[in-house]
Motif scaffolding. Structure first.
Motif, mmCIF file in Angstrom:
data_model
loop_
_atom_site.group_PDB
_atom_site.id
_atom_site.type_symbol
_atom_site.label_atom_id
_atom_site.label_comp_id
_atom_site.label_asym_id
_atom_site.label_seq_id
_atom_site.Cartn_x
_atom_site.Cartn_y
_atom_site.Cartn_z
ATOM 1 N N PRO A 89 1.037 -1.647 -0.001
ATOM 2 C CA PRO A 89 -0.001 -0.055 -0.542
ATOM 3 C C PRO A 89 0.999 1.391 -0.060
ATOM 4 O O PRO A 89 0.347 2.268 -0.735
ATOM 5 C CB PRO A 89 -0.911 0.161 0.689
ATOM 6 N N GLN A 90 1.958 0.797 0.444
ATOM 7 C CA GLN A 90 2.723 2.417 0.622
ATOM 8 C C GLN A 90 3.443 2.997 -0.144
ATOM 9 O O GLN A 90 4.051 3.712 -0.285
ATOM 10 C CB GLN A 90 3.707 2.631 2.082
ATOM 11 N N ALA A 91 3.626 1.905 -1.086
ATOM 12 C CA ALA A 91 4.475 1.683 -2.266
ATOM 13 C C ALA A 91 3.290 2.773 -3.290
ATOM 14 O O ALA A 91 3.848 2.991 -4.346
ATOM 15 C CB ALA A 91 4.968 0.595 -3.344
ATOM 16 N N PHE A 92 2.105 1.647 -3.441
ATOM 17 C CA PHE A 92 1.163 2.848 -4.004
ATOM 18 C C PHE A 92 1.096 3.961 -4.046
ATOM 19 O O PHE A 92 1.183 4.791 -4.923
ATOM 20 C CB PHE A 92 0.120 2.093 -4.477
ATOM 21 N N ASP A 93 0.710 4.287 -2.879
ATOM 22 C CA ASP A 93 0.807 6.114 -2.423
ATOM 23 C C ASP A 93 1.897 5.914 -2.644
ATOM 24 O O ASP A 93 1.891 8.055 -2.992
ATOM 25 C CB ASP A 93 0.798 5.745 -0.770
ATOM 26 N N THR A 94 3.544 6.290 -2.395
ATOM 27 C CA THR A 94 4.398 6.925 -3.415
ATOM 28 C C THR A 94 3.960 7.602 -4.881
ATOM 29 O O THR A 94 4.580 8.661 -5.165
ATOM 30 C CB THR A 94 6.087 6.136 -3.064
ATOM 31 N N LEU A 95 3.484 6.290 -5.883
ATOM 32 C CA LEU A 95 3.429 6.872 -6.809
ATOM 33 C C LEU A 95 2.023 7.795 -7.070
ATOM 34 O O LEU A 95 2.559 8.333 -7.913
ATOM 35 C CB LEU A 95 3.228 5.310 -8.010
ATOM 36 N N ASP A 146 1.631 10.098 -5.464
ATOM 37 C CA ASP A 146 2.087 11.289 -4.801
ATOM 38 C C ASP A 146 2.721 11.994 -5.412
ATOM 39 O O ASP A 146 3.061 13.222 -5.945
ATOM 40 C CB ASP A 146 3.019 10.959 -3.367
ATOM 41 N N LYS A 147 3.812 10.879 -6.186
ATOM 42 C CA LYS A 147 5.012 11.937 -7.685
ATOM 43 C C LYS A 147 3.705 11.535 -9.040
ATOM 44 O O LYS A 147 4.604 12.457 -9.705
ATOM 45 C CB LYS A 147 5.892 11.133 -8.278
ATOM 46 N N ILE A 161 12.136 -7.044 -0.925
ATOM 47 C CA ILE A 161 13.110 -6.050 -0.481
ATOM 48 C C ILE A 161 12.311 -4.578 0.172
ATOM 49 O O ILE A 161 11.152 -5.540 0.543
ATOM 50 C CB ILE A 161 12.248 -5.262 -2.192
ATOM 51 N N GLY A 162 12.526 -3.697 -0.204
ATOM 52 C CA GLY A 162 11.972 -3.183 1.148
ATOM 53 C C GLY A 162 10.374 -2.034 -0.060
ATOM 54 O O GLY A 162 10.611 -1.924 -0.894
ATOM 55 N N THR A 163 9.758 -1.557 0.936
ATOM 56 C CA THR A 163 8.972 -0.528 0.220
ATOM 57 C C THR A 163 9.079 0.282 -0.546
ATOM 58 O O THR A 163 8.367 0.569 -1.618
ATOM 59 C CB THR A 163 7.535 -0.081 1.589
ATOM 60 N N SER A 164 10.206 1.082 -0.301
ATOM 61 C CA SER A 164 10.007 2.044 -0.986
ATOM 62 C C SER A 164 10.952 1.528 -1.991
ATOM 63 O O SER A 164 10.452 2.071 -3.505
ATOM 64 C CB SER A 164 11.620 2.872 -0.313
ATOM 65 N N GLU A 165 11.668 0.058 -2.215
ATOM 66 C CA GLU A 165 11.922 -0.392 -3.628
ATOM 67 C C GLU A 165 10.765 -0.646 -4.278
ATOM 68 O O GLU A 165 11.455 -0.870 -5.357
ATOM 69 C CB GLU A 165 13.088 -1.594 -3.421
ATOM 70 N N VAL A 166 9.835 -1.248 -3.448
ATOM 71 C CA VAL A 166 8.693 -1.900 -4.564
ATOM 72 C C VAL A 166 7.932 -0.244 -5.037
ATOM 73 O O VAL A 166 7.965 -1.156 -6.334
ATOM 74 C CB VAL A 166 7.114 -2.099 -3.480
ATOM 75 N N ALA A 167 8.208 0.455 -4.675
ATOM 76 C CA ALA A 167 7.920 2.143 -5.628
ATOM 77 C C ALA A 167 8.497 1.607 -6.627
ATOM 78 O O ALA A 167 8.148 2.165 -7.962
ATOM 79 C CB ALA A 167 7.826 2.786 -4.848
ATOM 80 N N GLN A 168 10.058 1.934 -6.481
ATOM 81 C CA GLN A 168 11.243 1.209 -7.981
ATOM 82 C C GLN A 168 10.587 0.915 -8.830
ATOM 83 O O GLN A 168 10.373 1.235 -9.718
ATOM 84 C CB GLN A 168 12.489 1.218 -7.479
ATOM 85 N N VAL A 169 10.196 -0.230 -8.193
ATOM 86 C CA VAL A 169 10.323 -1.657 -9.262
ATOM 87 C C VAL A 169 8.584 -1.002 -9.716
ATOM 88 O O VAL A 169 8.451 -1.353 -11.293
ATOM 89 C CB VAL A 169 10.311 -2.718 -8.651
ATOM 90 N N LEU A 170 7.910 -0.564 -9.548
ATOM 91 C CA LEU A 170 6.658 -0.225 -9.966
ATOM 92 C C LEU A 170 6.832 0.661 -10.807
ATOM 93 O O LEU A 170 5.896 0.239 -11.902
ATOM 94 C CB LEU A 170 5.695 -0.068 -8.787
#
Length: 470
Positions: free
Chosen positions: A38-44, A46-47, A143-152
């Motif tokens: 969820p946090q990874a998708f939120d990062t997307l 936000d950006k 991997i960590g949540t921020s890295e999940v966001a990287q891959v997404l």
């Protein structure tokens, strides 16, 4: 100089090397579940970034799903996580295997069984035990949540390349000894920090003779030694397992893939940063006694005495034993047990249920034991029924539950009460891992089965010998 298997896969996925920095590595498959995504998708959001290649992402809930029923998740936090995962997948066009559907299960069980994890791939997931998928000959990393966001966002990840280690195990495993025992033995020898900073390749005749399910178990536990990844060179065992799987290549594509996959092995002159060798003849059924997976002994062995360990380790040993309510020098075989758990991404596959059933057949569950038998996927559950294992389990007094991470961790209703002792096929025995104040002994499906019918910690070889004399 030749290349290791890890180097071959890694080098084939390098996009660029950052000077004095990490590698930009291309990722073939991202697995996502409800807890870390969820946090990874939120990062997307936000950006203002979309998912770059949604077809290479597979998502499913597993941590919060109940194993007794799957109509509703009563815990509001767990329910929200599961609902959020579905909403995110709907929003970004990601394939989502919903709770209760035939495609669902534990993500690290479903991936290989559907042929979504393939040799030569790079695979990541926001979950420690992603190393499981390395069993098919892939680089698989948690991997960590921020890295999940990287891959997404980019289908790439920034990673520092780990060192390489080869762990050889040679010889034939004795009766009653499983891949779980091999893993627990290696961890006890190398410690839970023994592979920190390394990617581990398992090799040797013992490993080559393991079934695919056994290899998945071994690779699953690589992370418990601190390893970045654990992988096994693909061979005919791998190919026979993958052929015909839903998402595996078919026809001409399969033939072409097979030619490439057969090259995925360490060169004879490859040099590893570290290499160790163990003998299968030294391995017997094992159990843990402490609060990390490396604190293990043979099932008929004794807990170390304080004077047997280095001075700097004595405080840790004392703390572990105080929590577990054990004593230095104690023999654990035959102590009463309260809970027995068969399942998790470590041992929730069909081979594990066959092993369990082989012990309990013709016997009865101890009335003093609460047992949770939880398949790792709906496909595994169906195979259990197709083979009639469910009948054996029912006649022995056991209930076959619904696919879930279940009692591996305290994120769903299957929690071991405080103070109670569980013998578990899961991967971690940390303080409170299976429930606040719970105590966990890690073991193989055979040990769990033997303990479930006797009501005490039992060497399965004794019951196997009884069976052979009937």
């Amino acid at each position: 100089m030749g290349k290791t298997l890890f180097d071959k896969i890694w080098d084939a996925h390098v996009i660029q090397n950052v000077e004095d920095g990490p590698t930009q590595l291309y990722i073939d498959r991202l697995y996502a579940h409800e807890v870390t995504s969820p946090q990874a998708f939120d990062t997307l959001r936000d950006k203002g970034i979309g998912v770059f290649r949604p077809n290479q992402v597979i998502a499913m809930p597993d941590h919060n799903t109940p194993s007794d029923q799957q109509e509703v998740i009563n815990d509001p936090v767990g329910r929200k996580q599961v609902e959020t995962l579905k909403a995110n997948c709907d929003c970004y066009g990601i394939r989502h295997f919903s709770m209760g559907t035939p495609d669902n299960g534990i993500i690290h069980v479903v991936g290989p069984e559907k042929g979504l994890s393939l040799p030569g791939m790079t695979i990541v997931c926001g979950d420690s035990h992603t190393s499981t998928h390395g069993a098919v000959g892939a680089i698989a990393m948690g991997i960590g949540t921020s890295e999940v966001a990287q891959v997404l966002a980019s289908q790439c990840i920034l990673q520092s390349k780990p060192k390489t280690m080869r762990i050889n195990v040679e010889g034939e495993l004795a009766e009653g000894v499983t891949a779980k025992d091999v893993a627990l033995y290696i961890m006890a020898k190398l410690t839970t920090a023994g592979a920190t900073g390394y990617a581990v390749e398992y090799a040797g005749s013992t490993i080559r003779n393991l079934s695919m399910e056994g290899r998945l178990t071994l690779s699953n536990l690589s992370i418990e030694m601190g390893s970045r990844a654990g992988l096994i060179a693909p061979d005919d065992v791998t190919f026979d397992y993958l052929k015909g799987r839903e998402y595996a290549p078919k026809g001409k594509d399969w033939d072409e893939a097979l030619i490439q996959w057969r090259e995925l092995k360490s060169d004879e002159d490859a040099v590893f940063d570290k290499e160790v060798t163990f003998q299968a003849s030294d391995i017997v059924p094992r159990i843990t006694y402490g609060t990390n997976p490396g604190a293990g002994i043979p099932i008929d062995g004794t807990i170390p005495c304080l004077e047997d360990v280095a001075e700097e380790e004595r405080q840790q040993l004392s703390a572990m034993l105080e929590y577990m309510k054990f004593q230095p020098g104690q023999i654990l075989e035959n102590i009463p047990v309260d809970y027995c758990f068969l399942g998790a991404c470590t041992n929730g596959r069909i081979e594990d249920f066959r092993a369990f059933a082989s012990i309990v057949k013709g016997r009865k569950k101890s009335p003093n034991v609460t047992a949770w038998l939880v398949p790792g996927s709906w496909a595994v559950r169906q195979q259990i029924m197709d083979e009639g294992l469910d009948v054996i389990l029912k006649e022995a007094g056991f209930e076959l539950r619904l696919p879930s991470c279940s009692a591996c961790l305290a994120m769903n209703p299957d929690k071991v009460p405080a103070g109670k002792l569980a013998v578990s096929t899961s991967n971690r025995n940390f303080v409170g891992r299976q429930g606040p104040g719970s105590r966990t002994i890690l073991a193989s499906p055979l040990v769990v089965a033997a303990s479930a019918v006797t009501g005490r910690l039992t060497d399965p070889r004794k019951l196997m010998h009884e069976n052979s004399s009937l």
